[in-house]
Scaffold this motif. Sequence first.
Motif, PDB file in Angstrom:
ATOM      1  N   GLU A 131       0.871  -1.182   0.000  1.00 30.29           N
ATOM      2  CA  GLU A 131       0.000   0.000   0.000  1.00 30.29           C
ATOM      3  C   GLU A 131       0.906   1.228   0.000  1.00 30.29           C
ATOM      4  OE1 GLU A 131      -3.297  -0.194   2.767  1.00 30.29           O
ATOM      5  OE2 GLU A 131      -3.072  -2.383   2.888  1.00 30.29           O
ATOM      6  N   ASP A 133       0.537   4.310  -0.484  1.00 25.42           N
ATOM      7  CA  ASP A 133       0.098   5.625  -0.027  1.00 25.42           C
ATOM      8  C   ASP A 133       0.136   5.757   1.492  1.00 25.42           C
ATOM      9  OD1 ASP A 133      -1.976   3.834   0.414  1.00 25.42           O
ATOM     10  OD2 ASP A 133      -3.551   5.288  -0.042  1.00 25.42           O
ATOM     11  N   LEU A 134       0.750   4.800   2.173  1.00 24.13           N
ATOM     12  CA  LEU A 134       0.816   4.858   3.633  1.00 24.13           C
ATOM     13  C   LEU A 134       1.972   5.742   4.076  1.00 24.13           C
ATOM     14  CD1 LEU A 134       0.168   1.123   4.613  1.00 24.13           C
ATOM     15  CD2 LEU A 134      -1.392   3.062   4.912  1.00 24.13           C
ATOM     16  N   GLU A 195      -7.827   3.539   9.421  1.00 25.35           N
ATOM     17  CA  GLU A 195      -7.125   4.811   9.435  1.00 25.35           C
ATOM     18  C   GLU A 195      -7.376   5.523  10.768  1.00 25.35           C
ATOM     19  OE1 GLU A 195      -7.083   7.348   5.996  1.00 25.35           O
ATOM     20  OE2 GLU A 195      -7.799   5.691   4.725  1.00 25.35           O
ATOM     21  N   SER A 231       1.930  13.372  13.758  1.00 21.84           N
ATOM     22  CA  SER A 231       0.856  12.656  13.070  1.00 21.84           C
ATOM     23  C   SER A 231       0.058  13.598  12.173  1.00 21.84           C
ATOM     24  CB  SER A 231      -0.089  12.002  14.091  1.00 21.84           C
ATOM     25  OG  SER A 231       0.559  11.015  14.849  1.00 21.84           O
ATOM     26  N   ARG A 235      -0.068  13.441   7.866  1.00 21.72           N
ATOM     27  CA  ARG A 235      -1.276  13.171   7.080  1.00 21.72           C
ATOM     28  C   ARG A 235      -1.213  13.854   5.720  1.00 21.72           C
ATOM     29  NH1 ARG A 235      -4.725  13.982  11.872  1.00 21.72           N
ATOM     30  NH2 ARG A 235      -5.751  15.693  10.793  1.00 21.72           N
ATOM     31  N   GLY A 238       0.409  11.044   3.444  1.00 23.16           N
ATOM     32  CA  GLY A 238      -0.285   9.794   3.167  1.00 23.16           C
ATOM     33  C   GLY A 238      -1.154   9.373   4.341  1.00 23.16           C
ATOM     34  N   ARG A 239      -1.633   8.135   4.280  1.00 24.68           N
ATOM     35  CA  ARG A 239      -2.556   7.632   5.292  1.00 24.68           C
ATOM     36  C   ARG A 239      -1.807   7.146   6.532  1.00 24.68           C
ATOM     37  NH1 ARG A 239      -5.493   2.993   3.943  1.00 24.68           N
ATOM     38  NH2 ARG A 239      -3.853   2.371   2.482  1.00 24.68           N
ATOM     39  N   LEU A 240      -2.446   7.324   7.696  1.00 20.82           N
ATOM     40  CA  LEU A 240      -1.957   6.778   8.955  1.00 20.82           C
ATOM     41  C   LEU A 240      -2.849   5.590   9.293  1.00 20.82           C
ATOM     42  CD1 LEU A 240      -0.802   9.684   8.903  1.00 20.82           C
ATOM     43  CD2 LEU A 240      -1.177   9.786  11.376  1.00 20.82           C
ATOM     44  N   LEU A 241      -2.252   4.422   9.481  1.00 17.21           N
ATOM     45  CA  LEU A 241      -3.029   3.191   9.612  1.00 17.21           C
ATOM     46  C   LEU A 241      -2.714   2.470  10.906  1.00 17.21           C
ATOM     47  CD1 LEU A 241      -5.048   1.616   7.687  1.00 17.21           C
ATOM     48  CD2 LEU A 241      -3.120   0.070   7.255  1.00 17.21           C
TER      49      LEU A 241
END
Length: 282
Positions: A131, A133-134, A195, A231, A235, A238-241
């Motif tokens: 993934e 885009d993380l 997310e 954090s 963002r 990209g995404r925070l998972l």
Amino acid sequence: MDSPPEFPCHLSVSVVLYQTAPEQLESMLASLAGAIRRARAADLVSRAQVVLVDNSADAAYAGLMGERVSAWATCWDLPMVYRNEAENRGFGAGHNAALSGLESDVHLILNPDVETGEDALRIGLARLRDERDLALLSPRVCAEDGRPEYLCKRYPSVLVLLLRAFAPRFMQNWFRGRLDHYQMTDVCGGEQAAEVPLASGCFMLAPTGALQGVGGFNERYFLYFEDFDLSIRLRGEGRLLFEPAMQIVHHGGYAARKGFRHVGYFIRSGIRFFNDHGWRWI
């Protein structure tokens, strides 16, 4: 991110120390070395390096730790760099000292009071590979007695922070719904990746380029809330998972349990966070 990390990756890890007990650090490094071996066996890591940044500013402690770090690096066949800082400029500044100039693909920000699950890095690095885009991965966290800790958060309010830090247990129970919402127990108590808005700095797995792209930690935060600030800025990368299959054990505690000095750090950093990102009172 300008470019996603390559795999198998060059993995770097930074750990900031402050009078950390050698036995605790050895336990942390042993679990980390095991997790790196599992990730390497899965062809996710080509090489790894651990940077230990010592903020203790204590010559005797530095001498002891320098010798032990060399022995541990040999024992686990894991390259380690030990940096003895001349002064304690804070948690974020310590990690930034390690981040500066790194040419790794993926970086792990790690606390010395964490035991890394043997498959945590294998699972997390596979996510980052698949993934693209993380910008950050955060694990499922348990305390040493096995109780879950909810370290991913929604945006805080002043009321919630005061309740968590200072309110007696009976008063926290009156506001249990509000506290659970803040701690994301509805999301982070499940088995599905999700997310999250804010992640804990005790274990942050991220593309090195994303961390360097936002300039690392904001060094105006000496201790506490620097992970929330990071954090929010990540963002944009990209995404925070939250990934529950990544699991760690955390031996830390809340600021109020660590004495008045830590309470002072908490309050000052909390005010700075709200000034930077917006006040929410209730």
